[in-house]
Design a protein around this motif. Sequence first.
Motif, PDB file in Angstrom:
ATOM      1  N   ALA A 142       0.830  -1.323  -0.061  1.00 47.82           N
ATOM      2  CA  ALA A 142      -0.056  -0.058   0.072  1.00 47.82           C
ATOM      3  C   ALA A 142       0.845   1.463   0.002  1.00 47.82           C
ATOM      4  O   ALA A 142       0.461   2.212  -0.620  1.00 47.82           O
ATOM      5  CB  ALA A 142      -0.740  -0.017   1.025  1.00 47.82           C
ATOM      6  N   GLN A 177      -7.944  -1.966   1.114  1.00 49.36           N
ATOM      7  CA  GLN A 177      -6.927  -0.979   0.739  1.00 49.36           C
ATOM      8  C   GLN A 177      -7.252  -0.518  -0.734  1.00 49.36           C
ATOM      9  O   GLN A 177      -6.673  -1.062  -1.721  1.00 49.36           O
ATOM     10  CB  GLN A 177      -5.645  -1.601   0.752  1.00 49.36           C
ATOM     11  CG  GLN A 177      -5.427  -1.906   2.415  1.00 49.36           C
ATOM     12  CD  GLN A 177      -3.905  -2.543   2.597  1.00 49.36           C
ATOM     13  OE1 GLN A 177      -3.247  -2.715   1.409  1.00 49.36           O
ATOM     14  NE2 GLN A 177      -3.654  -2.721   3.499  1.00 49.36           N
ATOM     15  N   THR A 226      -7.111   3.868   5.755  1.00 53.68           N
ATOM     16  CA  THR A 226      -7.337   2.436   5.047  1.00 53.68           C
ATOM     17  C   THR A 226      -6.629   1.689   5.916  1.00 53.68           C
ATOM     18  O   THR A 226      -5.468   1.805   6.301  1.00 53.68           O
ATOM     19  CB  THR A 226      -6.685   2.798   3.626  1.00 53.68           C
ATOM     20  OG1 THR A 226      -5.338   3.157   3.627  1.00 53.68           O
ATOM     21  CG2 THR A 226      -7.788   3.508   2.967  1.00 53.68           C
ATOM     22  N   CYS A 227      -7.028   0.444   5.872  1.00 54.81           N
ATOM     23  CA  CYS A 227      -6.757  -0.767   6.939  1.00 54.81           C
ATOM     24  C   CYS A 227      -6.213  -0.311   8.221  1.00 54.81           C
ATOM     25  O   CYS A 227      -7.185  -0.358   9.128  1.00 54.81           O
ATOM     26  CB  CYS A 227      -5.270  -1.296   6.204  1.00 54.81           C
ATOM     27  SG  CYS A 227      -5.103  -3.058   6.791  1.00 54.81           S
ATOM     28  N   GLU A 239      -6.177   1.744  -2.324  1.00 55.25           N
ATOM     29  CA  GLU A 239      -5.117   2.238  -3.208  1.00 55.25           C
ATOM     30  C   GLU A 239      -4.297   1.252  -4.075  1.00 55.25           C
ATOM     31  O   GLU A 239      -3.710   1.867  -5.099  1.00 55.25           O
ATOM     32  CB  GLU A 239      -4.042   3.286  -2.245  1.00 55.25           C
ATOM     33  CG  GLU A 239      -3.707   2.101  -0.990  1.00 55.25           C
ATOM     34  CD  GLU A 239      -4.474   1.950   0.218  1.00 55.25           C
ATOM     35  OE1 GLU A 239      -4.034   1.757   1.316  1.00 55.25           O
ATOM     36  OE2 GLU A 239      -5.711   2.407   0.117  1.00 55.25           O
ATOM     37  N   ARG A 240      -4.327   0.211  -3.729  1.00 53.57           N
ATOM     38  CA  ARG A 240      -3.570  -0.816  -4.311  1.00 53.57           C
ATOM     39  C   ARG A 240      -3.815  -1.063  -5.798  1.00 53.57           C
ATOM     40  O   ARG A 240      -2.961  -1.492  -6.519  1.00 53.57           O
ATOM     41  CB  ARG A 240      -3.787  -2.146  -3.604  1.00 53.57           C
ATOM     42  CG  ARG A 240      -3.297  -2.198  -2.132  1.00 53.57           C
ATOM     43  CD  ARG A 240      -3.857  -3.324  -1.219  1.00 53.57           C
ATOM     44  NE  ARG A 240      -3.214  -4.527  -1.858  1.00 53.57           N
ATOM     45  CZ  ARG A 240      -2.305  -5.500  -1.303  1.00 53.57           C
ATOM     46  NH1 ARG A 240      -1.534  -5.106  -0.256  1.00 53.57           N
ATOM     47  NH2 ARG A 240      -2.005  -6.696  -1.785  1.00 53.57           N
ATOM     48  N   ILE A 290       0.146   4.227  -2.716  1.00 58.39           N
ATOM     49  CA  ILE A 290      -0.304   5.510  -2.177  1.00 58.39           C
ATOM     50  C   ILE A 290       0.285   6.916  -3.138  1.00 58.39           C
ATOM     51  O   ILE A 290      -0.618   7.507  -3.535  1.00 58.39           O
ATOM     52  CB  ILE A 290      -0.061   5.773  -0.778  1.00 58.39           C
ATOM     53  CG1 ILE A 290      -1.076   4.750  -0.073  1.00 58.39           C
ATOM     54  CG2 ILE A 290      -0.268   7.340  -0.579  1.00 58.39           C
ATOM     55  CD1 ILE A 290      -1.022   4.955   1.452  1.00 58.39           C
ATOM     56  N   CYS A 323      -4.895  -7.694   5.835  1.00 55.65           N
ATOM     57  CA  CYS A 323      -5.306  -7.114   7.223  1.00 55.65           C
ATOM     58  C   CYS A 323      -5.709  -8.558   8.085  1.00 55.65           C
ATOM     59  O   CYS A 323      -6.328  -9.497   7.628  1.00 55.65           O
ATOM     60  CB  CYS A 323      -6.564  -6.332   7.076  1.00 55.65           C
ATOM     61  SG  CYS A 323      -6.900  -5.663   8.668  1.00 55.65           S
ATOM     62  N   VAL A 357      -2.389   5.723   7.157  1.00 58.17           N
ATOM     63  CA  VAL A 357      -2.325   4.733   5.994  1.00 58.17           C
ATOM     64  C   VAL A 357      -1.956   3.438   6.838  1.00 58.17           C
ATOM     65  O   VAL A 357      -1.910   3.163   7.941  1.00 58.17           O
ATOM     66  CB  VAL A 357      -0.797   5.063   5.336  1.00 58.17           C
ATOM     67  CG1 VAL A 357      -1.115   6.400   4.578  1.00 58.17           C
ATOM     68  CG2 VAL A 357       0.143   4.945   5.950  1.00 58.17           C
ATOM     69  N   PRO A 358      -2.147   2.324   5.860  1.00 57.44           N
ATOM     70  CA  PRO A 358      -1.903   0.898   6.435  1.00 57.44           C
ATOM     71  C   PRO A 358      -0.348   0.781   7.095  1.00 57.44           C
ATOM     72  O   PRO A 358       0.299   1.531   6.877  1.00 57.44           O
ATOM     73  CB  PRO A 358      -1.984  -0.053   5.081  1.00 57.44           C
ATOM     74  CG  PRO A 358      -2.870   0.623   4.161  1.00 57.44           C
ATOM     75  CD  PRO A 358      -2.489   2.056   4.668  1.00 57.44           C
ATOM     76  N   TYR A 408      -7.409  -6.520   0.273  1.00 59.93           N
ATOM     77  CA  TYR A 408      -7.287  -6.611   1.882  1.00 59.93           C
ATOM     78  C   TYR A 408      -6.029  -6.874   2.073  1.00 59.93           C
ATOM     79  O   TYR A 408      -5.139  -7.815   1.322  1.00 59.93           O
ATOM     80  CB  TYR A 408      -8.284  -7.388   2.673  1.00 59.93           C
ATOM     81  CG  TYR A 408      -9.664  -6.999   2.566  1.00 59.93           C
ATOM     82  CD1 TYR A 408     -10.175  -6.036   3.627  1.00 59.93           C
ATOM     83  CD2 TYR A 408     -10.344  -7.296   1.573  1.00 59.93           C
ATOM     84  CE1 TYR A 408     -11.441  -5.739   3.579  1.00 59.93           C
ATOM     85  CE2 TYR A 408     -11.695  -6.818   1.432  1.00 59.93           C
ATOM     86  CZ  TYR A 408     -12.313  -6.154   2.786  1.00 59.93           C
ATOM     87  OH  TYR A 408     -13.524  -5.734   2.613  1.00 59.93           O
TER      88      TYR A 408
END
Length: 231
Positions: A16, A206, A90-91, A208-209, A20, A161, A62-63, A159
């Motif tokens: 991620a 997520q 996110t996450c 953004e991935r 981003i 997570c 962010v993650p 994901y």
Amino acid sequence: MKRIALIGDHSDKIVAHRAIPLALRMAAEALSVDVRWDWLPTATLDSPIDDHLCDYAGVWVVPGSPYKNTRGALDAIRHARTRSLPFLGTCGGFQHAVMEYAEAVWKIEAMHAESTPDAIDPVITPLMCSLIEVTDQLTFVKGSRLQKIYSRDNAHEEYQCRFGLNPIYAKRFNSGAMKVTAHDAEGSIRAIELDNHPFFIATLFQPERIALKDQLPVLVRAFVQAIASSS
């Protein structure tokens, strides 16, 4: 020109984190707006948080949790929530947005099982099934901001997570300003948003991935648009 604070402990090993900047750049180009961003390590976020964030028009947590400084991450979220700055989590950002709201509004001790495994009824607990490199379907709550952003009722998102909202706290979202935005197929909460705020959305997934696949994440586009439109 507007600046975005990326709150988290940057590492090129985190997918991620590589995605981003690409997602933000794609959103800025699509909207023809001038936005810049800075990575703010949580270890640097001492009190008062306003000293660190006063020059930023938006905050993205962010993650990459557990963060080195949980208090700093929570304070950054509170800054965005109470000062009406566009916010995206996110996450790990989702997890800590829930924790911040639980602490400030629900008035409960906001514990995370990853950093406090012996906590009784922590707000954030291990998921029944870990979502590691998983793509899963979401159903958006009708009328939610997230549904309007995606312009559809369902989506598939990625994901990375292992932790999410403790189900015993799910009913607390039935009242108050923080609303559920999306569920997975089993009905578990996967996104939240805040009423009466210019833009406050947090997702366990997520989005953004997909920037790594040369696709513009619509949620990141909406976040950048909110920042560009802010006074």
